[in-house]
Scaffold this motif. Structure first.
Motif, PDB file in Angstrom:
ATOM      1  N   SER A  58       0.590  -1.210   0.049  1.00 23.26           N
ATOM      2  CA  SER A  58       0.026  -0.090  -0.044  1.00 23.26           C
ATOM      3  C   SER A  58       0.909   1.104   0.037  1.00 23.26           C
ATOM      4  O   SER A  58       0.467   2.343  -0.681  1.00 23.26           O
ATOM      5  N   LEU A  59       1.823   1.187   0.862  1.00 23.01           N
ATOM      6  CA  LEU A  59       2.872   2.516   0.884  1.00 23.01           C
ATOM      7  C   LEU A  59       3.445   2.661  -0.469  1.00 23.01           C
ATOM      8  O   LEU A  59       3.789   3.746  -1.049  1.00 23.01           O
ATOM      9  N   LEU A  60       3.782   1.549  -1.186  1.00 21.71           N
ATOM     10  CA  LEU A  60       4.631   1.565  -2.575  1.00 21.71           C
ATOM     11  C   LEU A  60       3.633   1.949  -3.516  1.00 21.71           C
ATOM     12  O   LEU A  60       3.966   3.085  -4.288  1.00 21.71           O
ATOM     13  N   LEU A 105       4.113   5.759  -5.691  1.00 21.97           N
ATOM     14  CA  LEU A 105       4.114   5.507  -7.094  1.00 21.97           C
ATOM     15  C   LEU A 105       2.776   5.957  -7.745  1.00 21.97           C
ATOM     16  O   LEU A 105       2.641   6.084  -8.930  1.00 21.97           O
ATOM     17  N   GLU A 106       1.761   6.438  -6.921  1.00 18.35           N
ATOM     18  CA  GLU A 106       0.519   6.855  -7.302  1.00 18.35           C
ATOM     19  C   GLU A 106      -0.416   5.944  -8.391  1.00 18.35           C
ATOM     20  O   GLU A 106      -0.509   6.249  -9.362  1.00 18.35           O
ATOM     21  N   MET A 107      -0.198   4.677  -7.821  1.00 12.30           N
ATOM     22  CA  MET A 107      -0.780   3.481  -8.677  1.00 12.30           C
ATOM     23  C   MET A 107      -1.711   2.749  -7.652  1.00 12.30           C
ATOM     24  O   MET A 107      -1.609   2.709  -6.632  1.00 12.30           O
ATOM     25  N   ILE A 108      -2.667   2.057  -8.416  1.00  9.91           N
ATOM     26  CA  ILE A 108      -3.544   1.130  -7.805  1.00  9.91           C
ATOM     27  C   ILE A 108      -2.897  -0.400  -7.788  1.00  9.91           C
ATOM     28  O   ILE A 108      -2.674  -0.784  -9.051  1.00  9.91           O
TER      29      ILE A 108
END
Length: 47
Positions: free
Chosen positions: A37-39, A43-46
């Motif tokens: 979740s932090l990554l 990275l502003e990714m789902i």
């Protein structure tokens, strides 16, 4: 109302000092729900 925020300094570290072996140290650490979740947030990714 005042908000309390904890800030810390980002420091550069040698990754091998944190995870000596990718398969047995890094991958299990990364695979936790919290770290994924932090990554994803960083990275502003789902994911």
């Amino acid at each position: 109302m005042a908000t309390s925020i904890n800030l810390s300094k980002i420091t550069k570290v040698e990754l091998c000092n944190c995870w000596q072996n990718e398969a047995t140290d890094f991958t299990p650490w990364l695979a936790t729900e919290e770290n994924m979740s932090l990554l994803a947030d960083a990275l502003e990714m789902i994911m």
